[in-house]
Design an enzyme around this catalytic site. Structure first.
Site, PDB file in Angstrom:
ATOM      1  N   ASP A   1     -11.400   2.863   4.529  1.00  0.00           N
ATOM      2  CA  ASP A   1     -11.834   1.467   4.502  1.00  0.00           C
ATOM      3  C   ASP A   1     -13.358   1.350   4.461  1.00  0.00           C
ATOM      4  O   ASP A   1     -13.890   0.271   4.163  1.00  0.00           O
ATOM      5  CB  ASP A   1     -11.364   0.757   5.784  1.00  0.00           C
ATOM      6  CG  ASP A   1     -10.091  -0.039   5.586  1.00  0.00           C
ATOM      7  OD1 ASP A   1      -9.902  -0.582   4.473  1.00  0.00           O
ATOM      8  OD2 ASP A   1      -9.306  -0.136   6.540  1.00  0.00           O
TER       9      ASP A   1
ATOM     10  N   LYS B   1       0.838  -1.207   0.000  1.00  0.00           N
ATOM     11  CA  LYS B   1       0.000   0.000   0.000  1.00  0.00           C
ATOM     12  C   LYS B   1       0.870   1.253   0.000  1.00  0.00           C
ATOM     13  O   LYS B   1       0.604   2.209  -0.733  1.00  0.00           O
ATOM     14  CB  LYS B   1      -0.901   0.017   1.245  1.00  0.00           C
ATOM     15  CG  LYS B   1      -2.082  -0.919   1.152  1.00  0.00           C
ATOM     16  CD  LYS B   1      -2.769  -1.076   2.513  1.00  0.00           C
ATOM     17  CE  LYS B   1      -3.807  -2.185   2.456  1.00  0.00           C
ATOM     18  NZ  LYS B   1      -4.303  -2.579   3.776  1.00  0.00           N
TER      19      LYS B   1
ATOM     20  N   GLN C   1      -4.714  -1.313   9.763  1.00  0.00           N
ATOM     21  CA  GLN C   1      -4.680  -2.669   9.201  1.00  0.00           C
ATOM     22  C   GLN C   1      -5.274  -3.678  10.185  1.00  0.00           C
ATOM     23  O   GLN C   1      -4.926  -3.678  11.371  1.00  0.00           O
ATOM     24  CB  GLN C   1      -3.225  -3.030   8.851  1.00  0.00           C
ATOM     25  CG  GLN C   1      -3.042  -4.367   8.170  1.00  0.00           C
ATOM     26  CD  GLN C   1      -3.651  -4.423   6.763  1.00  0.00           C
ATOM     27  OE1 GLN C   1      -3.726  -3.428   6.046  1.00  0.00           O
ATOM     28  NE2 GLN C   1      -4.105  -5.599   6.372  1.00  0.00           N
TER      29      GLN C   1
HETATM   30  N1  GUN Z   1      -7.223  -6.722   6.498  1.00  0.00           N
HETATM   31  C1  GUN Z   1      -7.643  -7.488   5.465  1.00  0.00           C
HETATM   32  N2  GUN Z   1      -8.328  -6.747   4.565  1.00  0.00           N
HETATM   33  C2  GUN Z   1      -8.342  -5.489   5.054  1.00  0.00           C
HETATM   34  C3  GUN Z   1      -8.887  -4.267   4.576  1.00  0.00           C
HETATM   35  O1  GUN Z   1      -9.525  -4.191   3.523  1.00  0.00           O
HETATM   36  N3  GUN Z   1      -8.661  -3.180   5.367  1.00  0.00           N
HETATM   37  C4  GUN Z   1      -7.985  -3.252   6.538  1.00  0.00           C
HETATM   38  N4  GUN Z   1      -7.858  -2.139   7.245  1.00  0.00           N
HETATM   39  N5  GUN Z   1      -7.471  -4.361   7.001  1.00  0.00           N
HETATM   40  C5  GUN Z   1      -7.639  -5.472   6.262  1.00  0.00           C
END
Ligand code: GUN
Length: 300
Positions: free
Chosen positions: A121, A54, A98
């Site tokens: 998110d 990311k 995350q």
């Molecule tokens: N962990 C797995 N998928 C995601 C996501 O889309 N966002 C976040 N913040 N954590 C994750």
């Protein structure tokens, strides 16, 4: 193999190009650089890979990337204090914490402490409520990526039967809301669903998001249906040599591709679209925060 392969990798690259052009325009016209803050608590190896990826892609589209790596023992008070600082920081337009978080941290409390306008998110209860009532919101990245691929492949989804397998807050539930918003007839199936194969056989669109390797075989798929495979599961691959592994989805690719009209591969399907949508959401959040017209085509 009959199915057309939906190339998420290529589509995501195209989307990132579009995001990069918008970022350049926002910088040139308004002197603002969109910024995304990613918070990682602990050393979960898969999360570390995602966060690195990311950060790299955020920088590649010209945005500011702020990474906050906290150790696994970080207290809830300290994590909430960091989020409060990011909420107040005008250079930060998007915040992503995350998941999963270590067990001693209350995930709901942490997510709901993020400013909903910066919640790229789309997990904050305000955004969940806005999405489910058809109002403008931040939309979760994985389901948004799936929707974009479906729209690109089909044009209109109106009237199609969609079956979402999996009822998670991250994928299954928001996916169902998005498909409903596009006028599909939506069924959410899950581990307690009776006669799952028959339910799936009625679907024009199957979105598999359960996290179980190759759970959906081809004989569950209606001929010509579109299969979106959200699963990313690592399995042993002794055929590649001792100790080797490979990634597979929640669908048995070869047998599903025999029957389906179109299918996303794993890897190279949904995965790259998720990050592209995260970048798109960050630009959208930056535009909304600054009263800048939102670019077309980057959100639902
Ligand atoms: N962990 C797995 N998928 C995601 C996501 O889309 N966002 C976040 N913040 N954590 C994750």
């Amino acid at each position: 193999m009959g199915a057309q392969i939906i190339d998420g990798k290529a589509f995501a690259a195209e989307m990132r190009g579009q995001v990069a052009r918008h970022v350049a325009r926002i910088k040139a016209d308004h002197g603002i650089t969109p910024g995304l803050a990613v918070v990682l608590v602990g050393e979960d190896p898969a999360s570390q890979v995602y966060v690195r990826s990311k950060g790299k892609m955020t920088a590649e589209v010209g945005m500011n990337s702020f990474e906050h790596k906290l150790d696994a023992e970080t207290s809830e008070v300290d994590l909430l204090a960091l989020i409060a600082r990011l909420n107040a920081d005008a250079a930060v337009h998007g915040i992503l914490v995350q998941l999963p978080l270590p067990d001693h941290l209350d995930e709901d409390l942490v997510i709901n402490s993020i400013d909903p306008a910066k919640d790229v998110d789309g997990f904050h209860i305000s955004n969940v409520g806005l999405l489910s009532t058809g109002q403008k919101s931040m939309v979760p990245c994985t389901p948004l990526g799936c929707l974009m691929m479906l729209r690109k492949h089909h044009g209109s989804l109106s009237g199609m039967n969609a079956v979402v397998i999996g009822r998670s807050n991250i994928v299954g539930k928001p996916m169902a809301q998005l498909l409903l918003g596009d006028s599909c007839t939506v069924t959410i199936a899950h581990s307690r669903t009776r006669d799952l194969p028959d339910v799936v056989r009625r679907a024009d669109i199957v979105v598999a998001a359960v996290g179980r390797s190759e759970m959906v075989p081809g004989d569950w798929i209606k001929p010509g249906a579109t299969v979106i495979d959200v699963g990313i599961n690592r399995i042993d691959a002794p055929e590649k040599g001792a100790g080797k592994t490979r990634l597979v989805g929640d669908c048995e690719f070869d047998s599903c591709a025999e029957v389906a009209g179109a299918i996303t591969p794993v890897p190279g399907g949904v995965g790259p679209m998720t990050i592209a949508c995260l970048l798109a959401n960050s630009v959208t959040a930056c535009c909304r925060a600054n009263g800048i017209a939102e670019p077309d085509g980057l959100t639902a």
